[in-house]
Structures are given as C-alpha cells and as structure tokens.
Design a protein around this motif. Structure first.
Motif, PDB file in Angstrom:
ATOM      1  N   THR A  16       0.912  -1.337   0.246  1.00  0.00           N
ATOM      2  CA  THR A  16       0.164   0.107  -0.306  1.00  0.00           C
ATOM      3  C   THR A  16       0.757   1.609   0.102  1.00  0.00           C
ATOM      4  O   THR A  16       1.990   0.707   0.114  1.00  0.00           O
ATOM      5  CB  THR A  16      -1.273   0.259   1.326  1.00  0.00           C
ATOM      6  N   ARG A  17       0.197   2.797  -0.354  1.00  0.00           N
ATOM      7  CA  ARG A  17       1.036   3.412  -0.366  1.00  0.00           C
ATOM      8  C   ARG A  17       1.938   3.326   1.549  1.00  0.00           C
ATOM      9  O   ARG A  17       3.136   4.079   1.250  1.00  0.00           O
ATOM     10  CB  ARG A  17       0.655   4.778  -0.355  1.00  0.00           C
ATOM     11  N   GLU A  18       1.365   3.215   2.135  1.00  0.00           N
ATOM     12  CA  GLU A  18       2.333   3.594   3.713  1.00  0.00           C
ATOM     13  C   GLU A  18       2.709   2.382   3.417  1.00  0.00           C
ATOM     14  O   GLU A  18       4.439   3.169   4.497  1.00  0.00           O
ATOM     15  CB  GLU A  18       0.612   3.436   4.652  1.00  0.00           C
ATOM     16  N   ASN A  19       2.834   0.950   3.250  1.00  0.00           N
ATOM     17  CA  ASN A  19       3.932   0.718   3.409  1.00  0.00           C
ATOM     18  C   ASN A  19       5.266   0.263   2.663  1.00  0.00           C
ATOM     19  O   ASN A  19       6.163  -0.762   3.257  1.00  0.00           O
ATOM     20  CB  ASN A  19       3.144  -1.068   4.080  1.00  0.00           C
ATOM     21  N   VAL A  20       4.676   0.915   1.763  1.00  0.00           N
ATOM     22  CA  VAL A  20       6.080   1.114   0.432  1.00  0.00           C
ATOM     23  C   VAL A  20       6.418   2.041   0.801  1.00  0.00           C
ATOM     24  O   VAL A  20       7.922   2.012   1.405  1.00  0.00           O
ATOM     25  CB  VAL A  20       5.297   1.182  -1.090  1.00  0.00           C
ATOM     26  N   ALA A  21       6.164   3.147   1.418  1.00  0.00           N
ATOM     27  CA  ALA A  21       6.737   4.306   2.136  1.00  0.00           C
ATOM     28  C   ALA A  21       8.185   3.548   3.043  1.00  0.00           C
ATOM     29  O   ALA A  21       8.744   4.238   3.393  1.00  0.00           O
ATOM     30  CB  ALA A  21       6.148   5.178   2.695  1.00  0.00           C
ATOM     31  N   PHE A  47       3.805   1.325  -8.106  1.00  0.00           N
ATOM     32  CA  PHE A  47       4.451   2.449  -6.977  1.00  0.00           C
ATOM     33  C   PHE A  47       5.635   2.478  -7.527  1.00  0.00           C
ATOM     34  O   PHE A  47       7.195   3.119  -6.592  1.00  0.00           O
ATOM     35  CB  PHE A  47       4.971   1.139  -5.647  1.00  0.00           C
ATOM     36  N   GLN A  49       7.140   4.483  -9.695  1.00  0.00           N
ATOM     37  CA  GLN A  49       7.187   6.598  -9.315  1.00  0.00           C
ATOM     38  C   GLN A  49       7.244   6.888  -8.181  1.00  0.00           C
ATOM     39  O   GLN A  49       8.596   7.259  -8.156  1.00  0.00           O
ATOM     40  CB  GLN A  49       6.470   7.458 -10.258  1.00  0.00           C
ATOM     41  N   THR A  50       6.717   5.831  -6.916  1.00  0.00           N
ATOM     42  CA  THR A  50       7.262   6.593  -5.879  1.00  0.00           C
ATOM     43  C   THR A  50       8.196   6.191  -5.149  1.00  0.00           C
ATOM     44  O   THR A  50       9.031   6.742  -4.651  1.00  0.00           O
ATOM     45  CB  THR A  50       5.918   6.129  -5.040  1.00  0.00           C
ATOM     46  N   THR A  54      11.940   7.942  -4.302  1.00  0.00           N
ATOM     47  CA  THR A  54      12.438   8.253  -3.028  1.00  0.00           C
ATOM     48  C   THR A  54      13.006   7.273  -1.911  1.00  0.00           C
ATOM     49  O   THR A  54      13.937   7.643  -1.054  1.00  0.00           O
ATOM     50  CB  THR A  54      10.809   7.892  -1.935  1.00  0.00           C
TER      51      THR A  54
END
Length: 257
Positions: A16-21, A47, A49-50, A54
C-alpha cells in the motif's frame, strides 16, 4: 574474476502507499551496504514512481515484467521496454515461475520469455532472467534437463554473446518459493555450477566466468550467509523477506564473501 553479488527484492503484488513508504524508509536507513553487493528492488508497477523518487541512489529499481512489444501501442496492460527505459528504470525481471505457471492459465512459454528478454536488452535494459523446476521435475531427477535444455536453451536461441553482459540468471526452484523450504547450499551449488558449465560450453568460457547466477527460494537472513559462500552463487532474488527489515540483513550477509 570477482563477480559482484546482486541482491534483488521482488515485491510481487504487495504493498500500500503506507507500507511501501515504510519499506523504503527501512532501506534508506539501512546503513552502509557491502562494497561487493549491488541491490535492486522490483515494486509493483503502480509504485514504481514513488519508489524511484524516494529510494536511496545506490538501490536500483526494476519492473517485474516487460512486454514483447518494443514500442508503445495497442497492448492493454503491458509495459513496453522503450517506456521502461524512458522512465529511467534500468532493470526488468523476466520468466518468473509465477508468470510461467500463468496464475491458472497457460502462462508464458520459454520462447516468449526469451523473446521478451531480448527486446529488453535491445532497448538498453538489464535483465534478471528466472529459471527453475517444480517439485515433480526435481523428484523425477529432470532438473538439469528442464533448466538447461528448455529454459536456458530458449535464451541461447535468442541472445547474442554480447547480450550476456547485461544478464543475470536467477535460479529459483519452484518448490522452494514461498514454502519456507530452501534448497540446501549443496543442491543450489550443484545447479548453479551446471548452469555455468553449460554457458561456458554453449556461449563462451569468458561469458560463463563473468555471468552472475543468483539463487531465489525462501532466502532469509538466517541462510543467506551460508548460501553466499558457494562459489557459483552470486546473490539472491528474494521474495517475501524483501518486504521486511530482514532484507537489509540479507544484503549485509554477503559482506566479505
């Protein structure tokens, strides 16, 4: 020739965006990686691009697949090689067993996987080409017949000798993927050694010596260091453990090997 270890993390269809971050943060704060290790992660395409924007610069990003089409066009759901290259991603994975099996359908043939690998290489990408046998094949003592005379032979028909400089072969016994069962160092080394000998005979001794052959199949921090001592194991393609802080320990397990 000293071959640099390649440690790949295949995130598969997870995140998810949260756990990938959070995972990127763990890697970014993972400290100094061994000089003898190159690290590549393959997030789901949504994901890319993210992660690319980062993650720390010494970790490269890969797609989990590539289409056989060179250029964009009417190929719904595909990522073509020229788009991947234009996006700034340097690596692709081809031939993973989960794509060969086909999620309940026919799946990708060895010839198709070889064709896709060649397209990616021709577009200037690096390729992690996956091969490996099922439990039934291993129990029938046909591992080398399948891995060499089917999977590897298909690449041989397609690739030129110069292409191999941007190829990593990932040996992943299907019976060890996600099962918690790992091939013993002796089992893995036997197949890796056979692959290298086959490449030496069919391509050239120089290519065989420089080719990185990595192992995948329930690699964990607890077994990575021992596997890395095998002379023909040049790294890992890690699945489930690449989604955990354990992945940093796997990377560091090759220190000094």
């Amino acid at each position: 020739m000293a071959r640099k270890f390649l440690i790949g993390g295949n995130w598969k269809c997870n995140g998810t965006r949260e756990n990938v971050a959070a995972l990127v943060e763990v890697l970014n704060e993972g400290g100094e990686f061994p000089d003898n290790a190159e690290v590549v992660v393959a997030p789901p395409s949504i994901f890319l691009q993210t992660v690319k924007d980062t993650i720390r610069p010494d970790i490269k990003v890969s797609t989990q697949n590539v289409g056989k089409n060179v250029r964009p066009g009417a190929y719904t759901g595909e990522l073509c090689a020229s788009m991947i290259k234009d996006f700034g991603v340097e690596w692709v994975i081809t031939g993973h067993s989960e794509r060969r099996v086909g999620f309940g359908c026919a799946g990708e043939s060895s010839d198709l996987i070889a064709e896709k690998s060649k397209v990616a290489l021709d577009c200037g990408l690096n390729v992690i080409m996956c091969i490996g046998e099922s439990l039934a094949v291993r129990e029938a003592n046909q591992t080398l017949e399948l891995v060499l005379e089917d999977h590897m032979a298909a690449f041989l028909k397609t690739l030129e000798e110069a292409d191999w400089s941007r190829v990593v072969v990932a040996y992943e016994p299907v019976w060890a993927i996600g099962t918690g069962v790992t091939a013993s160092p002796a089992q893995a080394q036997e197949v890796h050694s056979a692959i290298r000998a086959w490449v030496g005979e069919k391509v050239s001794p120089a290519v065989a010596e420089s080719l990185r052959i990595i192992y995948g199949g329930s690699v964990k921090s607890s077994n990575a260091a021992e596997l890395a001592t095998c002379p023909d194991i040049d790294g890992f393609l890690v699945g489930g453990a690449s989604l955990k802080p354990d992945f940093v320990d796997i990377i560091k397990a090759v220190e000094g090997k």
